[in-house]
Design an enzyme around this catalytic site. Structure first.
Site, PDB file in Angstrom:
ATOM      1  N   LYS A 148      54.178 112.788  78.848  1.00  0.00           N
ATOM      2  CA  LYS A 148      52.622 113.512  78.687  1.00  0.00           C
ATOM      3  C   LYS A 148      52.914 115.038  78.750  1.00  0.00           C
ATOM      4  CE  LYS A 148      47.901 112.961  80.791  1.00  0.00           C
ATOM      5  NZ  LYS A 148      47.421 112.375  81.647  1.00  0.00           N
ATOM      6  N   SER A 167      43.158 109.820  80.415  1.00  0.00           N
ATOM      7  CA  SER A 167      43.872 111.078  79.704  1.00  0.00           C
ATOM      8  C   SER A 167      45.231 110.712  79.043  1.00  0.00           C
ATOM      9  CB  SER A 167      43.873 112.075  80.516  1.00  0.00           C
ATOM     10  OG  SER A 167      44.684 112.155  81.684  1.00  0.00           O
ATOM     11  N   SER A 214      44.017 107.238  84.635  1.00  0.00           N
ATOM     12  CA  SER A 214      44.451 107.758  83.350  1.00  0.00           C
ATOM     13  C   SER A 214      45.708 107.310  82.720  1.00  0.00           C
ATOM     14  CB  SER A 214      44.580 109.430  83.476  1.00  0.00           C
ATOM     15  OG  SER A 214      43.283 109.785  83.527  1.00  0.00           O
TER      16      SER A 214
END
Length: 489
Positions: free
Chosen positions: A77, A153, A177
């Site tokens: 990420k 997210s 997330s």
């Protein structure tokens, strides 16, 4: 060869026997990315030259059987620092930040076990969002239906694994997330206990709520990644000095396990399809020798309000460092220093990030601190006590990961309060700091994945993995794969 069809153990065997090479694996990963990522948009940047060079070096050295992730292609990420690679947090503010000059601790741990990072993954800007639509570059799309969100997210991380672009990814989880995207994309996502995995090198959103964790296709693979990235780190003052078990030694034995099912997690707001899927999962657990009872987590109804006050307050403080002075984008329209601060932030941050900074600054301001921030901290304590009380009597808590399946892109983006409520089942666990995992539990009539959330005692990730593994092996939902554009095989 497809990355869909291979577990870590099978890859390890084939690599050791020289049936395949690390170069083969990396080439397969990049080939798949080129095939599907123009549709999915999981990646923000690729590390192709370095990854291929690393693959050649690993093949030359050979597999000695000790490295737990030897040659496994991974995505990270893009709010986790990797030396020599961009660190954008999917924000225009950091669009030119091409090298943080150091590795996050989790990246060093992956490198030590000889994983190969193929690129950085998309997210909601600064990890603030539940749909990945807040990325300032491009929204990621759900591999099961390209018209739907992958969750957020860590939507890029979940979508990359679901689409077969990488075998595992790292995400971050502040209010759900990792778990909510895992649920929407039909993969396995673990939020470990707070302090179990070092946050050093993770760009801070809300420091008391942020976690790093793995996303994989199977529970056993997820357990192996957590074995690698977990452990004490002197670079993180909140890192816990607690022994890390061999999570991947899984038996799937559920005999005598006691499961708590919060009535609040199957109440109004949870769709009938999701509710029925969870009730069916509980029948599976009964057949495996476990028992379950309904319980109450009475303060859960206050979790969303408390979370957004606390997380936004911490974000307000953490994001103060983004000022146009030291790194990131600096406004070209400023005539003095104060204007430079204001314009750099107003031009660099997106609407959702600004919204949360303003909310947090308000909650921390004189005259409002006691009424909002301090009260939210007291509610957080009550939520933590609810979990502690239930887990004194039960081994795990089980419920849905998200109240619905993946919604359509654009459906909720103009209504932030409705978007915030989508995390109502994951947020309480972040406030408490307990470990929690989402495992695929089936599919809706429209063919969209549904996730089962398993919550454990602090530092009892091993128990959570056992419960998830037993269910996974009995149901084998992970064998179903998306056809990009909708449908499944």
């Amino acid at each position: 060869m497809s990355l869909f069809d291979l577990s870590f153990k099978e890859l390890e065997r084939q690599l050791h026997n020289k049936e395949i090479t690390v170069e083969d694996l990396v080439d397969t990963s990049y080939k798949r990315i080129k095939e599907v990522d123009d549709d999915v948009h999981a990646f923000l940047s690729l590390n192709e030259e370095q990854a291929r060079e690393q693959a050649r070096e690993l093949d030359k050295a050979g597999h000695d059987g000790r490295a737990k992730l030897y040659g496994i292609p991974a995505g990270i990420k893009d709010n986790i620092a990797i030396k020599g690679q961009p660190l954008t947090c999917a924000s225009q503010f950091l669009r030119n930040f091409n090298d943080p000059l150091y590795n996050a601790t989790v990246v060093n741990k992956l490198n030590a076990e000889q994983s190969v990072t193929v690129g950085k993954l998309n997210l909601d800007e600064f990890a603030m969002g539940s749909s990945n639509e807040n990325s300032s570059f491009v929204p990621t799309r759900n591999p099961w239906d390209l018209d739907r969100v992958p969750g957020g997210s860590s939507g890029g991380s979940a979508a990359a694994v679901a689409a077969g672009e990488v075998l595992f990814a790292l995400g971050s989880d502040t209010g759900g997330s990792i778990r909510q995207p895992a649920s929407f994309c039909g993969v396995v996502g673990m939020k470990p206990t707070y302090g179990r995995v070092s946050r050093f090198g993770l760009v801070a959103f809300a420091s008391s709520l942020d976690h790093i964790g793995p996303i994989t296709r199977t529970v056993a693979d997820n357990a192996r990644v957590l074995e690698v990235i977990a452990g004490h780190d002197r670079m993180d003052s909140t890192s816990a000095d607690v022994d890390v078990p061999e999570y991947s030694n899984l038996t799937g034995d559920m005999t005598g396990m006691k499961i708590a099912v919060p009535k609040e997690y199957l109440a109004e707001g949870v769709s009938e399809e999701v509710k029925n899927t969870i009730l069916d999962a509980l029948k599976v657990y009964e057949s495996l020798g476990a028992t379950w009872e309904e319980v109450s987590l009475p303060h859960s109804k206050y979790a969303v309000a408390a979370y957004y006050l606390l997380s936004s307050s911490e974000a307000s403080a953490n994001l103060a460092r983004f000022d146009g002075v030291r790194y990131g984008v600096r406004s070209e329209n400023a005539e003095n220093m104060i204007d430079m601060f204001k314009l750099s932030r107003s031009e660099g941050f997106g609407d959702e990030v600004k919204r949360r900074i303003m909310l947090g600054t308000f909650a921390l301001s004189s005259g409002y601190y006691d009424a909002y921030y301090k009260k939210a901290q007291k509610v957080r304590t009550l939520i933590k006590q609810d979990f502690d009380k239930v887990l004194e009597e039960y081994d795990v808590i089980i419920g849905p990961t998200a109240p619905t399946t993946a919604f359509k892109i654009g459906e909720k983006i103009e209504d932030p309060l409705t978007m915030y409520a989508n995390d109502i089942l994951t947020i309480p666990v972040n406030l408490a700091g307990n470990p929690a995992l989402s495992v695929p539990a089936g599919f809706s009539e429209a063919g969209l994945p549904i996730g089962l959330q398993i919550i454990g005692r602090p530092f009892a990730e091993a128990t959570v993995y056992e419960a998830a593994y037993a269910y996974e092996q009995e149901t084998k939902h992970y064998l179903k794969k998306p056809h990009l554009g909708g449908g499944a095989s």
